[in-house]
Write an enzyme that holds these catalytic residues in place. Structure first.
Site, mmCIF file in Angstrom:
data_model
loop_
_atom_site.group_PDB
_atom_site.id
_atom_site.type_symbol
_atom_site.label_atom_id
_atom_site.label_comp_id
_atom_site.label_asym_id
_atom_site.label_seq_id
_atom_site.Cartn_x
_atom_site.Cartn_y
_atom_site.Cartn_z
ATOM 1 N N CYS A 116 0.827 -1.201 0.000
ATOM 2 C CA CYS A 116 0.000 0.000 0.000
ATOM 3 C C CYS A 116 0.871 1.264 0.000
ATOM 4 C CB CYS A 116 -0.971 -0.049 1.178
ATOM 5 S SG CYS A 116 -2.385 1.043 1.014
ATOM 6 N N HIS A 117 0.682 2.140 0.962
ATOM 7 C CA HIS A 117 1.475 3.367 1.038
ATOM 8 C C HIS A 117 2.889 3.121 1.576
ATOM 9 C CE1 HIS A 117 -2.424 5.315 0.448
ATOM 10 N NE2 HIS A 117 -1.747 6.404 0.122
ATOM 11 N N GLY A 118 3.171 1.929 2.053
ATOM 12 C CA GLY A 118 4.527 1.605 2.498
ATOM 13 C C GLY A 118 5.548 1.771 1.388
ATOM 14 N N GLN A 120 5.844 4.257 -0.413
ATOM 15 C CA GLN A 120 6.372 5.621 -0.343
ATOM 16 C C GLN A 120 7.739 5.642 0.336
ATOM 17 O OE1 GLN A 120 2.903 7.323 1.669
ATOM 18 N NE2 GLN A 120 2.614 8.666 -0.106
#
Length: 191
Positions: A116-118, A120
Site C-alpha cells: 500500500c502506502h509503504g 512511499q
C-alpha cells in the site's frame, strides 16, 4: 522457520495490514517484531471506501505496542523488513534512520516487502529506480517520479523486493512473500 521479520509502522498505520502481518508470520512460526519511531502503544487506523467519496475514509483502528524503535533495529538481526501502509508512511518516509535501515536491507540482499502506502518509503529511500512495483493507485506518480515502473498486479516481485497494492491484496502478496522464503530455503539446502 523461526525467521525474524521486522515490521515497520507508526501512528496512523493501517490496522488490518499490521495485525494480519503479525498473525500471518506467527502462523508460519516466524518472529514478528514491530518497529516504530518510539517504543510505545501505537494508534492504528482503518482505511475503507465509502460510496460518494473520491478517496478512502479513515477511522480509528486497533492499538498495538511496538517492540523496539527504528533506531534500535539492525538489518543484521532480521531476515526481512516489511513496510506497512496507512498514513504512517507519510511521515516515516522523512525519517532518515528508517531510510538508511531499508537501504541496508537492500544492500545486504535481504527481503524488502512493502504494501500500500509503504511503498512511499521505498521510493524516498531511492529503491524504486529501475524496479517494477505496485502500490495503492494514488502512489503511482511517486513510483514513476522515483524512476520505477508502476504495475497494476495485486503483488509484484522484482529481485529482493515484493510489493502489494492494498490490504485487499493480502492473498497474492503473502503467497509471494512466502514463496520467496521457500525459494531461499531451497537454495540454502543445495549450497
Amino acid at each position: 522457520m523461526n525467521r525474524k521479520i521486522l515490521i515497520v509502522t507508526g501512528d496512523g498505520g493501517e490496522s488490518y495490514e499490521t495485525l494480519y502481518a503479525v498473525h500471518r508470520f506467527q502462523e508460519e512460526g516466524d518472529i514478528a517484531v514491530i518497529a516504530a519511531p518510539s517504543k510505545r502503544r501505537l494508534n492504528l487506523v482503518m482505511h475503507d471506501f465509502e460510496i460518494g467519496w473520491d478517496t478512502y475514509v479513515e477511522r480509528p483502528g486497533y492499538c498495538l505496542a511496538s517492540d523496539l524503535t527504528i533506531e534500535e533495529a539492525r538489518a543484521d538481526d532480521f531476515d526481512a523488513i516489511l513496510l506497512l501502509g496507512g498514513r504512517a508512511p507519510e511521515y516515516l518516509r522523512n525519517y532518515a534512520p528508517l531510510l538508511e535501515l531499508v537501504r541496508d536491507f537492500d544492500r545486504q540482499g535481504k527481503w524488502v516487502f512493502a504494501i500500500c502506502h509503504g511503498i512511499q518509503i521505498l521510493v524516498t529511500a531511492g529503491l524504486a529506480r529501475d524496479r517494477r512495483l505496485t502500490a495503492y493507485e494514488h502512489v503511482r506518480t511517486e513510483i514513476e517520479m522515483g524512476g520505477g515502473t508502476y504495475c497494476t498486479q495485486q503483488s509484484v516481485r522484482d529481485g529482493n523486493i515484493v510489493t502489494g497494492q492494498t490490504w485487499q491484496s493480502h492473498p497474492e502478496f503473502y503467497r509471494e512473500v512466502f514463496a520467496c522464503f521457500k525459494n531461499a530455503e531451497l537454495v540454502d539446502r543445495t549450497v
